[in-house]
Design a protein around this motif. Structure first.
Motif, short mmCIF file in Angstrom:
data_model
loop_
_atom_site.label_atom_id
_atom_site.label_comp_id
_atom_site.label_asym_id
_atom_site.label_seq_id
_atom_site.Cartn_x
_atom_site.Cartn_y
_atom_site.Cartn_z
N GLY B 164 42.93 28.14 53.49
CA GLY B 164 42.40 27.41 52.34
C GLY B 164 41.92 28.36 51.25
N ALA B 165 41.21 29.41 51.66
CA ALA B 165 40.69 30.37 50.68
C ALA B 165 41.83 31.13 50.00
CB ALA B 165 39.74 31.34 51.37
N PHE B 166 42.82 31.56 50.79
CA PHE B 166 43.92 32.34 50.22
C PHE B 166 44.81 31.48 49.31
CE2 PHE B 166 43.60 35.22 54.14
CZ PHE B 166 42.79 36.12 53.45
N ALA B 167 44.92 30.20 49.63
CA ALA B 167 45.77 29.34 48.80
C ALA B 167 45.14 29.13 47.43
CB ALA B 167 45.98 28.00 49.51
N ALA B 168 43.81 29.29 47.35
CA ALA B 168 43.13 29.06 46.08
C ALA B 168 43.08 30.29 45.19
CB ALA B 168 41.70 28.55 46.35
N LEU B 169 43.68 31.39 45.63
CA LEU B 169 43.65 32.61 44.81
C LEU B 169 44.41 32.38 43.51
CD1 LEU B 169 44.47 35.36 47.46
CD2 LEU B 169 42.26 34.84 46.45
N PRO B 170 43.87 32.89 42.40
CA PRO B 170 44.58 32.71 41.13
C PRO B 170 45.92 33.46 41.12
CG PRO B 170 42.51 33.92 40.83
CD PRO B 170 42.59 33.56 42.25
N ARG B 171 46.95 32.76 40.70
CA ARG B 171 48.31 33.31 40.71
C ARG B 171 48.42 34.58 39.87
NH1 ARG B 171 53.19 32.12 42.90
NH2 ARG B 171 51.74 31.56 44.52
N ASP B 172 47.75 34.57 38.70
CA ASP B 172 47.82 35.72 37.79
C ASP B 172 47.41 37.01 38.49
OD1 ASP B 172 48.38 33.77 36.08
OD2 ASP B 172 46.54 33.91 34.88
N LEU B 173 46.38 36.89 39.29
CA LEU B 173 45.84 38.06 39.96
C LEU B 173 46.88 38.66 40.91
CD1 LEU B 173 43.03 39.21 39.64
CD2 LEU B 173 42.42 38.12 41.78
N LEU B 174 47.54 37.78 41.66
CA LEU B 174 48.55 38.26 42.61
C LEU B 174 49.72 38.88 41.86
CD1 LEU B 174 48.51 35.16 44.98
CD2 LEU B 174 47.38 37.34 45.33
N ASP B 175 50.12 38.22 40.75
CA ASP B 175 51.22 38.76 39.96
C ASP B 175 50.85 40.13 39.38
OD1 ASP B 175 52.71 36.60 40.51
OD2 ASP B 175 52.26 35.52 38.65
N ALA B 176 49.61 40.24 38.92
CA ALA B 176 49.16 41.52 38.37
C ALA B 176 49.27 42.62 39.42
CB ALA B 176 47.72 41.41 37.88
N GLY B 177 48.86 42.29 40.64
CA GLY B 177 48.97 43.26 41.73
C GLY B 177 50.42 43.66 41.97
N ARG B 178 51.28 42.66 41.95
CA ARG B 178 52.70 42.90 42.17
C ARG B 178 53.24 43.85 41.09
NH1 ARG B 178 55.35 42.53 46.49
NH2 ARG B 178 54.82 40.38 46.95
N ILE B 179 52.88 43.56 39.83
CA ILE B 179 53.38 44.38 38.71
C ILE B 179 52.88 45.82 38.83
CG2 ILE B 179 53.22 44.69 36.20
CD1 ILE B 179 53.13 41.53 36.12
N ASP B 180 51.63 45.96 39.32
CA ASP B 180 51.10 47.31 39.49
C ASP B 180 51.71 48.05 40.67
OD1 ASP B 180 49.51 46.99 37.35
OD2 ASP B 180 47.65 46.62 38.46
N GLY B 181 52.64 47.39 41.35
CA GLY B 181 53.36 48.08 42.41
C GLY B 181 52.77 47.93 43.80
N CYS B 182 51.86 46.95 43.99
CA CYS B 182 51.32 46.72 45.33
C CYS B 182 52.37 46.09 46.23
CB CYS B 182 50.14 45.76 45.25
SG CYS B 182 48.59 46.54 44.89
N SER B 183 52.37 46.49 47.50
CA SER B 183 53.19 45.80 48.49
C SER B 183 52.50 44.49 48.84
CB SER B 183 53.32 46.65 49.74
OG SER B 183 52.04 46.86 50.28
N THR B 184 53.17 43.61 49.60
CA THR B 184 52.53 42.37 50.03
C THR B 184 51.26 42.68 50.82
OG1 THR B 184 54.72 41.41 50.20
CG2 THR B 184 52.92 40.17 51.21
N TRP B 185 51.37 43.70 51.68
CA TRP B 185 50.19 44.10 52.46
C TRP B 185 49.08 44.59 51.55
CZ3 TRP B 185 48.17 43.48 57.08
CH2 TRP B 185 47.09 44.30 57.45
N GLY B 186 49.46 45.37 50.52
CA GLY B 186 48.47 45.88 49.57
C GLY B 186 47.77 44.75 48.85
#
Lengths: 290, 280
Positions: B164-186
């Motif tokens: 429930g907590a992870f599903a509520a994470l803001p999408r932008d934040l995850l995308d930002a992490g992805r763009i910065d080159g984070c792996s899924t684990w990161g």
């Protein structure tokens, strides 16, 4: 989220392995053992088909145990839940020291059930226990063997169950009541409704989802009774003291028993019953949750 | 108007009277227990409703010296902290995958996990006793035997709350992490976990208490000489059955710390207990 195809499985694998080893596999092992004739840990088991189940169907202790689960469930639904709702309705209105009441009513849920069992055995002490002592204020020679009276012991255990869980259900109902907008109450008051009518026509319909949740939890919980019954029912004859879970335990682990095959058959019955109850009740929840 | 007001205040009074009655029913047994712990044995038999006369600490002293409560506290503390950490280490990545990734079989797998919350654990007593006692893992009698069952049965609720907590994470934040080159684990480790801290607190507190209070597995899987708090309490009752005062002291030592924890962690505990239910 974008990811490699196998990444999610890697995330899930460790949890799944643990869950499989300690939850799924044991259940499968129960199914297998229920088909074995295995009356002592010292003897080698023999395959016996459905013989254990056939014997279980004519085992009156088993039926009594299942009956006790059902009685406790009925009591919870008809007495405990309405009581919890009534307290929630009382507490939901403007109340002095509301937080104190709420905290106190919920407190028994914090105790280990084993501690509740030990405490209430003393409250039910025939002579010097709290209950007998209080009643002696009116009736000076009162002595009653609460927990060793086969006719009524289950009722007294049920009282303990209410003491433990009513506060929990009350919290559920309070949460449900807090979702009703204040406008509804005000509109009803302006229309001249009294407190009863407000309860009946506004609070009760709005609580319907909460009632469903609290009843579902009671039903699922009613198959899980063990600690309290096992510890408080010690002074009773076999037929009046068991619920299904305690019977499984006693068959397998109590002195001179070690009946793993027969006990597993009883466990399989409990498992099937739990599935039969859970799947229709939770079908919608399981679907929306996943 | 005046008549109306007197009627409401009558109702107000009646309501508080009823609530007070329930309060007495809930709290008096606990008060009685604590008072009994301060009594001498004869006092408990003769005047169980009065205040202790005289007050004494000797019961507590005797519990500490005679019982195995010191060991039990230490055992429960180690067992529960270890099991809580393990349950979260295993459940958190899985909950993240269930919340944020699409993959084949996720519905079926999640349902399989949820079922574990609804099945009575007692179904597994006999096979777990075989597995941990004389089967593949010979742990019978050691505290380790409880870790597997505790963690296994804690996984469903832990996953439900964390998902429930992870599903509520803001999408932008995850995308930002992805763009910065984070792996899924990161992303999971450095973005999702820190944000999910309140839910993690709920899970830690709730799982800890559930394990702390567990009785059936401890009764079945622990050998002689090993004990946890609930088991030690029931054994102590068995050994000192007639000494209400002594057992009351032991009870107080178990219950009072829990009540203190409860007053401070109320919010988390209630959230944990209702998480299984309040999912529309």
């Amino acid at each position: 989220m974008s990811h490699r195809r196998y990444t999610p499985y890697l995330f899930i694998l460790p949890a799944l392995a643990m869950y499989a080893l300690f939850v799924v596999l044991p259940i499968a092992d129960s199914l297998r053992m229920s088909l074995l004739h295995w009356s002592s840990p010292l003897l080698p088991p023999e395959f016996c088909g459905l013989d254990n189940f056939r014997r279980l169907m004519s085992d009156s202790v088993f039926w009594h145990a299942a009956w006790h689960n059902l009685l406790l469930l009925t009591g919870s639904l008809l007495l405990q839940l309405p009581l919890a709702m009534a307290i929630a309705l009382l507490l939901h209105q403007r109340t002095i020291a509301r937080g104190l009441f709420r905290t106190a009513f919920f407190a028994p849920m914090m105790m280990p059930t084993a501690a509740i069992a030990v405490l209430w055995q003393y409250l039910y002490e025939p002579e010097s226990g709290l209950l007998s002592s209080v009643i002696r204020c009116w009736q000076s020679d009162f002595v009653f063997p609460w927990l060793s009276d086969p006719g009524s012991a289950l009722l007294w255990i049920f009282v303990t169950i209410c003491w433990q869980y009513t506060g929990f259900h009350m919290v559920l109902y309070l949460a449900g009541l807090s979702t009703i907008p204040n406008d509804y109450y005000e509109a009803a008051r302006i229309d001249g409704a009294n407190e009863w009518q407000i309860c009946w026509h506004i609070a009760l319909p709005a609580l319907r989802p909460t009632i469903a949740i609290s009843a579902t939890l009671s039903i699922i919980g009613s198959l899980k009774y063990f600690d309290l019954i096992y510890l408080m029912g010690g002074g009773l004859p076999e037929k009046s003291r068991e619920v299904m879970a305690t019977y499984i335990y006693r068959l397998a682990f109590e002195q001179n028993q070690g009946r793993y095959g027969y006990g597993s058959a009883a466990a399989v019955c409990l498992f099937v019953l739990a599935l039969a109850v859970v799947i229709p009740l939770q079908a919608r929840q399981l679907r929306t949750a996943s | 108007m005046k008549k109306h007001r007197t009627r409401t205040s009558g109702a107000f009074l009646l309501r508080h009277l009823l609530l007070l009655t329930f309060l007495v029913i809930t709290a008096y047994p606990l008060l009685w227990m604590v008072l009994a712990a301060f009594r001498l044995e004869g006092d408990a038999q003769l005047r169980p409703l009065a205040l202790p006369a005289p007050w004494t600490w000797q019961n507590f002293a005797q519990v500490f010296t005679s019982g195995s409560f010191g060991d039990a506290y230490l055992n429960s503390l180690m067992l529960c902290s270890g099991s809580v950490l393990l349950s979260i280490a295993l459940a958190a990545p899985a909950a993240f995958a269930f919340a944020q990734c699409r993959f084949r079989g996720r519905h079926a797998l999640f349902m399989l996990f949820l079922l574990g919350m609804m099945i009575p654990v007692h179904v597994t007593l006999i096979p777990l006793n075989r597995l941990l006692g004389n089967g593949a893992l010979n742990l019978k009698g050691s505290l380790w035997a409880l870790v597997g069952p505790y963690v296994g049965f804690a996984l469903p609720i832990t996953m439900l709350i964390l998902r429930g907590a992870f599903a509520a994470l803001p999408r932008d934040l995850l995308d930002a992490g992805r763009i910065d080159g984070c792996s899924t684990w990161g992303i999971f480790r450095h973005i999702a976990m820190p944000i999910a801290r309140p839910a993690l607190a709920t899970v830690v507190i709730f799982n800890f208490l559930t394990m702390w209070n567990e009785f059936a597995f401890a009764l079945t899987l622990l050998g002689p000489g090993q004990t946890t708090i609930p088991l030690a309490l029931s054994q102590f009752k068995g050994e000192h059955d007639v000494q209400i005062t002594l057992v009351s002291a032991a009870l107080s030592l178990v219950v009072i710390p829990l009540l203190i924890v409860y007053v401070f962690a109320q919010k988390h505990i209630i959230r944990g207990l209702t998480a299984g239910a309040v999912k529309e």
